[in-house]
Scaffold this motif. Structure first.
Motif, PDB file in Angstrom:
ATOM      1  N   UNK A 281       0.833  -1.196   0.000  1.00 34.10           N
ATOM      2  CA  UNK A 281       0.000   0.000   0.000  1.00 34.10           C
ATOM      3  C   UNK A 281       0.872   1.251   0.000  1.00 34.10           C
ATOM      4  N   UNK A 282       1.889   1.250   0.838  1.00 35.82           N
ATOM      5  CA  UNK A 282       2.795   2.403   0.928  1.00 35.82           C
ATOM      6  C   UNK A 282       3.435   2.705  -0.422  1.00 35.82           C
ATOM      7  N   UNK A 283       3.920   1.676  -1.101  1.00 38.65           N
ATOM      8  CA  UNK A 283       4.566   1.871  -2.396  1.00 38.65           C
ATOM      9  C   UNK A 283       3.580   2.423  -3.425  1.00 38.65           C
ATOM     10  N   UNK A 284       2.356   1.970  -3.359  1.00 39.72           N
ATOM     11  CA  UNK A 284       1.345   2.460  -4.293  1.00 39.72           C
ATOM     12  C   UNK A 284       1.077   3.955  -4.079  1.00 39.72           C
ATOM     13  N   UNK A 285       0.985   4.343  -2.800  1.00 42.05           N
ATOM     14  CA  UNK A 285       0.775   5.765  -2.512  1.00 42.05           C
ATOM     15  C   UNK A 285       1.988   6.597  -2.942  1.00 42.05           C
ATOM     16  N   UNK A 286       3.175   6.072  -2.719  1.00 42.71           N
ATOM     17  CA  UNK A 286       4.388   6.785  -3.119  1.00 42.71           C
ATOM     18  C   UNK A 286       4.435   6.982  -4.631  1.00 42.71           C
ATOM     19  N   UNK A 287       3.830   6.072  -5.366  1.00 40.01           N
ATOM     20  CA  UNK A 287       3.825   6.157  -6.826  1.00 40.01           C
ATOM     21  C   UNK A 287       2.671   6.986  -7.372  1.00 40.01           C
ATOM     22  N   UNK A 288       1.950   7.657  -6.454  1.00 42.47           N
ATOM     23  CA  UNK A 288       0.964   8.628  -6.913  1.00 42.47           C
ATOM     24  C   UNK A 288      -0.471   8.174  -6.949  1.00 42.47           C
ATOM     25  N   UNK A 289      -0.821   7.111  -6.231  1.00 45.95           N
ATOM     26  CA  UNK A 289      -2.220   6.694  -6.151  1.00 45.95           C
ATOM     27  C   UNK A 289      -3.058   7.877  -5.643  1.00 45.95           C
ATOM     28  N   UNK A 290      -4.037   8.297  -6.423  1.00 49.85           N
ATOM     29  CA  UNK A 290      -4.757   9.520  -6.072  1.00 49.85           C
ATOM     30  C   UNK A 290      -5.809   9.331  -4.987  1.00 49.85           C
ATOM     31  N   UNK A 291      -5.912   8.116  -4.412  1.00 48.49           N
ATOM     32  CA  UNK A 291      -6.821   7.949  -3.278  1.00 48.49           C
ATOM     33  C   UNK A 291      -6.259   8.579  -2.004  1.00 48.49           C
TER      34      UNK A 291
END
Length: 309
Positions: A281-291
């Motif tokens: 989850x952290x990596x996804x947010x770091x990659x710009x997940x707009x949620x």
């Protein structure tokens, strides 16, 4: 608690002033022209976004538009685990009475504003590591609405779980949630408790807990000494015992707290990658997940801190 006193237009807002901005915005959420807090800064600190880490799925069951409260159902993502129903404040809904109570008890109001992301991470970690709590006496500090403590009580076969907070309003919500979910706890004894970290007299609790858990409790530096002291006082000093904290770094705030931990004769370790799913989850947010707009590792990703005598 103190706000940032540097009002220079060239100065960067401190994390503390940004957090106060969130509380102010919660109080004045209907104002059309709020003063010039940084919206980007608001998003950067560890406040629950629409989904947060979304590790424990949550569904709104009921919200009366004439009430500040809503009832939510948390579905624990392990087969055979019960669902938990929690009553919480509607996000962004506080009033002047809340701040009066904060001033009276020298506490912050963040536990009422929303469910913070680190609590979700703590609850998921406890659910995934149930063996750490089996047959243990456990206390959660600064618990807010008590999600992590309730998860421990419902899914780990702990001997006893005490869910504590220093805000008497929050403790009322905790007790309500304990009562609402009592059938999920089996043989585990579950209690709510109003506990102030600066309390000098806790003789009935001194050195009685096998495990302490806490999330997002190291933000305010003015509470570091008291939090470190009470952690040392609550942990058993005979046999294995540990405190499990989840907290983002937030500049040097976490480091300053850990200095106080060492000053109290305790030891600690820090782990960054402690769970595959949380790291994903952290990596996804770091990659710009707009949620989670404006996600920032320093302010949003909780590190695992394990503290031992």
């Amino acid at each position: 608690m103190e706000t940032n006193k540097n009002n220079s237009s060239n100065s960067k807002p401190s994390a503390s002033s940004l957090r106060w901005g969130i509380l102010r915005r919660a109080l004045l959420h209907r104002a059309k022209n709020p003063e010039d807090e940084s919206e980007l800064g608001m998003k950067r600190i560890s406040r629950k976004a629409a989904k947060g880490f979304n590790l424990i799925p949550c569904q709104l069951l009921h919200h009366d538009p004439n009430s500040r409260d809503a009832r939510l159902c948390y579905t624990l993502p392990i087969q055979g685990s019960p669902k938990l129903v929690l009553t919480q404040r509607v996000d962004n809904d506080v009033d002047l009475t809340d701040f009066e109570i904060c001033n009276r008890y020298n506490i912050d109001n963040t536990g009422l504003v929303c469910q913070w992301p680190s609590e979700d991470v703590l609850a998921y970690f406890c659910l995934s590591h149930a063996d750490l709590f089996r047959s243990k006496r456990v206390i959660e500090l600064g618990s807010g609405y008590g999600l992590a403590g309730l998860v421990i009580a419902a899914a780990t076969e702990a001997l006893e779980v005490v869910i504590s907070d220093g805000n008497p309003q929050v403790v009322d919500y905790i007790q309500h949630n304990v009562n609402m979910n009592s059938e999920a706890f089996g043989d585990t004894t579950v209690k709510s408790m109003e506990l102030h970290w600066h309390q000098k007299e806790i003789s009935d609790l001194s050195h009685t807990f096998d495990v302490i858990v806490a999330s997002d409790c190291t933000f305010f530096k003015e509470f570091h000494k008291d939090l470190a002291r009470i952690t040392q006082l609550l942990l058993k000093n005979v046999g294995p015992a540990e405190a499990i904290f989840f907290s983002p770094k937030r500049g040097n705030s976490l480091d300053k707290f850990l200095e106080e931990i060492e000053n109290n004769g305790l030891h600690f370790s820090i782990t960054e990658t402690y769970d595959t799913e949380i790291w994903k989850h952290h990596q996804r947010f770091m990659n710009g997940d707009d949620s989670w707009p404006g996600y920032d590792k320093d302010h949003c990703y909780p590190l695992l801190i394990r503290i031992t005598p």
